[in-house]
Design a protein around this motif. Structure first.
Motif, PDB file in Angstrom:
ATOM      1  N   UNK A 119       0.823  -1.209   0.000  1.00 21.66           N
ATOM      2  CA  UNK A 119       0.000   0.000   0.000  1.00 21.66           C
ATOM      3  C   UNK A 119       0.857   1.259   0.000  1.00 21.66           C
ATOM      4  N   UNK A 124       0.562   1.424  -5.962  1.00 25.90           N
ATOM      5  CA  UNK A 124      -0.212   0.225  -5.645  1.00 25.90           C
ATOM      6  C   UNK A 124      -0.945   0.391  -4.326  1.00 25.90           C
ATOM      7  N   UNK A 125      -2.098  -0.300  -4.218  1.00 26.72           N
ATOM      8  CA  UNK A 125      -2.909  -0.227  -3.006  1.00 26.72           C
ATOM      9  C   UNK A 125      -3.577  -1.583  -2.810  1.00 26.72           C
ATOM     10  N   UNK A 126      -3.372  -2.203  -1.655  1.00 25.38           N
ATOM     11  CA  UNK A 126      -3.976  -3.503  -1.409  1.00 25.38           C
ATOM     12  C   UNK A 126      -5.469  -3.355  -1.179  1.00 25.38           C
TER      13      UNK A 126
END
Lengths: 168, 113
Positions: A119, A124-126
């Motif tokens: 994250x 990118x981001x979970x």
């Protein structure tokens, strides 16, 4: 049973140290209140902190953890400049999407740290994870490909090898 | 004097990245992209501000609070972003029209709730 007791004691010590750091140590009332509250915290939530037996190679694991922290800080600074570039750019160059990556890690703590690192690193981001199948859903601000293997190489492998050193 | 200068530099860097995070919140199209900007820049910016406060104050109880604040922000902010993104997706918030792929929606039919 043995591990649970050890876990509670560690949580008590940590909670008490944080309390003492947050308050003025000179006041006796604060010290007693912190003692009681730390015991309550250790009784309620203490058993979740340590769940596995002691592992070998403590020194090697600590060195790996320090390397990991510096690597993580560097990736985080890169992430911030990446977002700043996208936000300032007049055309807003984004190509968002949710992709899937695989992970080899098995422990809960290792997966938690991996997802938090994903994250906080560039683009990118979970979103969610699928523990039984060991897959992580990641929202990318700039999708490179739709292939699971290639995304795993690009996103997950930065941290996975070093987290394997630290945790297993 | 040098301590104050370094502390103020950290605080200004933090404010700068906080500004980029807020700009991202306004400019980016959907909730997921906005979360990306909000999580990364605001985490780093707030950590920078608190580290500046720690340098200005040194190792007294005020500085310790700032250091603990950094630790807790780094631990909690990614978790919050994950929970918001997951909840938004599950309650059907649409992705932006530029979106190219959505594996999560493809697999999500299999799960309950």
């Amino acid at each position: 049973m043995k591990i649970e007791m050890k876990s509670r004691i560690v949580v008590f010590v940590l909670a008490y140290l944080v309390w003492l750091a947050l308050t003025h140590i000179g006041d006796i009332q604060e010290v007693i209140a912190g003692f009681i509250i730390s015991i309550v915290v250790a009784l309620i939530a203490g058993k979740f902190f340590i769940t596995t037996k002691k592992q070998k190679g403590t020194v090697r694991r600590i060195i790996a953890a320090v390397i990991y922290i510096f690597k993580f800080l560097w990736e985080m600074i890169k992430a911030n400049f990446h977002v700043a570039y996208i936000v300032i750019h007049p055309m807003l160059p984004i190509k968002p999407g949710i992709v899937k990556i695989r992970t080899r890690l098995s422990k809960d703590s290792a997966i938690t740290i991996l997802t938090n690192s994903i994250t906080l690193t560039p683009g990118t981001l979970t979103v969610d994870l699928n523990p039984d199948k060991k897959e992580i859903y990641v929202h990318c601000i700039d999708v490179i490909s739709a292939d699971v293997e290639e995304n795993t190489r690009n996103i997950g492998n930065r941290f996975e090898s070093i987290l394997t050193e630290v945790f297993e | 004097m040098i301590k104050e200068t370094i502390g103020m530099i950290f605080i200004y860097i933090g404010i700068g990245f906080d500004f980029f995070g807020v700009l991202g919140l306004v400019r980016l199209p959907d909730v997921y992209n906005r979360l990306q900007a909000a999580t990364k820049c605001v985490t780093f910016g707030s950590a920078g501000i608190m580290f500046g406060v720690f340098i200005l104050n040194g190792f007294n109880s005020f500085g310790f609070k700032a250091l603990l604040g950094i630790a807790f922000i780094f631990l909690t902010s990614p978790v919050a972003a994950h929970v918001i993104a997951r909840a938004a997706h599950r309650s059907g918030v649409p992705l932006a029209k530029q979106t190219v792929v959505d594996d999560y929606a493809k697999d999500n039919d299999l799960k309950d709730l």
